[in-house]
Design an enzyme around this catalytic site. Structure first.
Site, mmCIF file in Angstrom:
data_model
loop_
_atom_site.group_PDB
_atom_site.id
_atom_site.type_symbol
_atom_site.label_atom_id
_atom_site.label_comp_id
_atom_site.label_asym_id
_atom_site.label_seq_id
_atom_site.Cartn_x
_atom_site.Cartn_y
_atom_site.Cartn_z
ATOM 1 C CG ASP A 82 -1.836 1.210 1.215
ATOM 2 O OD1 ASP A 82 -2.583 1.356 0.236
ATOM 3 O OD2 ASP A 82 -1.786 2.004 2.164
ATOM 4 C CG ASP A 85 1.585 -0.144 5.017
ATOM 5 O OD1 ASP A 85 1.677 0.214 3.827
ATOM 6 O OD2 ASP A 85 0.492 -0.203 5.615
ATOM 7 C CE1 TYR A 230 -5.634 4.528 2.488
ATOM 8 C CE2 TYR A 230 -4.872 2.472 3.456
ATOM 9 C CZ TYR A 230 -4.605 3.650 2.788
ATOM 10 O OH TYR A 230 -3.323 3.961 2.419
ATOM 11 C CD GLU A 436 3.148 5.705 5.027
ATOM 12 O OE1 GLU A 436 2.610 6.301 5.976
ATOM 13 O OE2 GLU A 436 3.062 4.461 4.846
#
Ligand code: ZN
Ligand code: CA
Length: 563
Positions: A82, A85, A230, A436
């Site tokens: 994703d 991670d 999510y 990220e």
């Protein structure tokens, strides 16, 4: 003391002036083609499964998570990690496949001109191969592999991650997932469009699965179950997006009726979706729906929704001093990229230069036209983040806090979350809201880069130049296009009038159908006199208004007049 302050002000003023000069010169020199190339390659870093190293530009990536799905007796290997991670989350995975595919579909000529089409296609197929595996029969869709909590306690390479991974969620007759089924359906329909001339059997498999998933989503209405990482707030948007693409393929007006009923539902915040201030993202596809339907139907309600949203973004939304539109601090740049993509699509529809400038300003900010003079795309330019929150690229573990060191591996092409509201940026691996990277961040960024490159880059996009002056029936590739269908979308409507108007006013030099070298029919020459002028426009208008039932000319597929 006072003097110092004054001096400081003067100094700051000088710096600012100098800065604005360097900013404007930098804006002219961004290399959109290189940025585009890199942004596509990023996806290789997140490949999962036994074939992760195949066709992968990163030599530090290898096979991982090779038993995904085994706990339920299925092969659910493949797909993409994703973000920083390694979980395979259904909604952002589907979103990315859909938006990347959409980008290729609309800007194929840009990917061709920059040599990126093959890589885009193989990247997309790695998504859809996985999505098809997750849909083993007409009524089932597995939409997550891996456990978010467990995965996030591990910092290390995906290739050596211990333990097997659960398949926690499924959509089927008893468990709804209208959001994830809708968005996955759209991804697969778009893959059908991108692949039908390459491998029709694979393309048809995608379309069949797309229809099944759409059907699952609309029959068993409800949010999916992932409620930690999510959280989904809407599914009418996803069902609408799925239906819009099925309509694009099949032209069945029932899809438009279904969309009307979906869009009559208020959002979770009690508002009409037509007054949407957010932008396209994995949780909110309304702007993507309005954008595509404005193109496909030309209907005023979609145009109004586009204008409302872009007006908000361009004139009301918080803007950093450096010019970045700031929707949210967590991954600010993904939102600016997505809105840039939407704005560019709408620019192509309307010809309104303001949308193009707006989109370009956001992409230029990302590439380095910002107060820090840094690029937020890793490997692009001379100054970019060195500590992305990405386990595989980082190359360390949590031991001794080593993971805070600059990454061992270059995560080429990754768009990081981005700056704070004051254009500041701390290059710290633990500040994941800013450092990220993620599939969905890069998805719309690729599309926005392709679009900005098309209109503001240095590439040359070939216009329609049939290689053979006298085509023979042995040319198998030609495709049909109705007279008047200037954008070759399968219907003749007000959008085509807009294109004709812009062409006649010299706003555009080439009509969309002329860019497709497989179309030989002079679609815009509606009276067959060999020219495109106001007489053709007059006929087109009368046809759209149903004052005439057909055009006075008919062509065969080679463009010869047959009546
Ligand atoms: Zn993996
Ligand atoms: Ca949604």
């Amino acid at each position: 003391m006072k003097k110092t302050v004054v001096l400081l002000i003067v100094f700051t003023f000088l710096i600012t002036s100098l800065f604005s000069i360097s900013t404007s010169s930098a804006a002219a020199s961004h290399d959109y083609s290189t940025a585009l190339r890199y942004s596509i390659l990023f996806f290789d870093a997140n490949k999962c499964g036994p074939d992760a190293a195949v066709d992968n530009v990163f030599d530090w990536r290898g096979a991982c998570h090779t038993s995904d799905g085994s706990e339920i007796g299925l092969d659910l290997t493949g797909g993409y990690h994703d973000a920083g991670d390694h979980v395979k989350f259904g909604l952002p995975q589907a979103y990315t496949a859909a938006v990347l595919g959409w980008s290729l579909y609309e800007y194929k000529n840009v990917f061709d001109a920059t040599g990126n089409t093959q890589k885009m296609l193989s990247t997309l197929k790695y998504f859809t191969d996985y999505l098809l595996k997750c849909h083993p029969d007409a009524n089932t869709f597995y939409y997550q592999v891996g456990d978010g909590q467990a995965d996030h306690t591990y910092w290390g390479a995906p290739e050596v991650q211990p333990g097997s991974r659960p398949v926690p969620y499924v959509a089927n007759a008893s468990n709804p997932g209208s959001d994830v089924c809708g968005l996955t359906s759209a991804a697969l329909t778009i893959m059908y469009l991108n692949y039908k001339d390459i491998d029709s059997s694979y393309a048809n498999k995608c379309l069949k699965a797309a229809k099944e998933l759409y059907n699952m989503g609309k029959t068993n209405l409800g949010h999916y179950a992932e409620n930690a990482f999510y959280i989904s707030h809407s599914y009418w948007d996803d069902l609408s997006f799925a239906a819009a693409w099925l309509y694009a393929v099949e032209k069945d007006p029932n899809y438009l009726k279904e969309i009307d009923s979906y869009l009559s539902n208020k959002t979770l915040w009690g508002e009409s979706p037509f007054n949407n201030k957010w932008t396209m993202c994995w949780d909110d596809m309304y702007m993507a729906v309005f954008c595509k339907l404005a193109e496909l139907t030309g209907e005023q309600k979609y145009i109004d929704a586009m204008n409302f949203n872009l007006d908000y973004w361009m004139n009301t939304l918080t803007t950093t001093p450096g010019g970045l539109k700031y929707l949210d601090s967590w991954g600010a740049l993904r939102y600016a990229s997505a809105e840039a993509f939407i704005a560019m699509r709408y620019y192509e529809l309307t010809g309104n230069e303001a949308f193009k400038s707006f989109a370009k300003s956001q992409i230029d900010y990302i590439l380095g036209s910002n107060p820090l003079n840094m690029s937020y795309v890793i490997g692009y330019g001379s100054k970019y983040p060195k500590c992305p929150h990405h386990r595989a690229a980082n190359g360390y573990t949590y031991a001794n806090g080593d993971n805070a060191k600059p990454a061992k591996n270059l995560l080429l092409g990754a768009l990081v979350g981005g700056p704070n509201m004051s254009d500041g940026f701390t290059d710290d691996v633990n500040l994941y809201q800013h450092t990220e990277v993620a599939l969905d961040y890069n998805a719309a960024f690729v599309g926005a880069l392709a679009a900005v490159n098309k209109f503001s880059g240095n590439i040359v996009i070939p216009t329609s130049t049939p290689t053979s002056p006298s085509p023979t029936p042995s040319t198998p590739d030609l495709i049909w296009c109705d007279v008047g269908d200037l954008n070759a979308d399968g219907s003749v409507n007000s959008v085509d009038i807009t294109y004709m108007k812009r062409y006649l006013l010299r706003g555009i030099k080439v009509l969309p159908y002329q860019e497709n070298e497989r179309i030989r029919i002079p679609v815009a020459d509606t009276n067959g006199d060999g020219q495109i002028n106001s007489s053709d426009m007059a006929l087109l208008k009368r046809y759209v208004l149903r004052a005439i039932k057909e055009f006075p000319v008919k062509y065969d597929i080679y463009g010869n007049i047959i009546n």
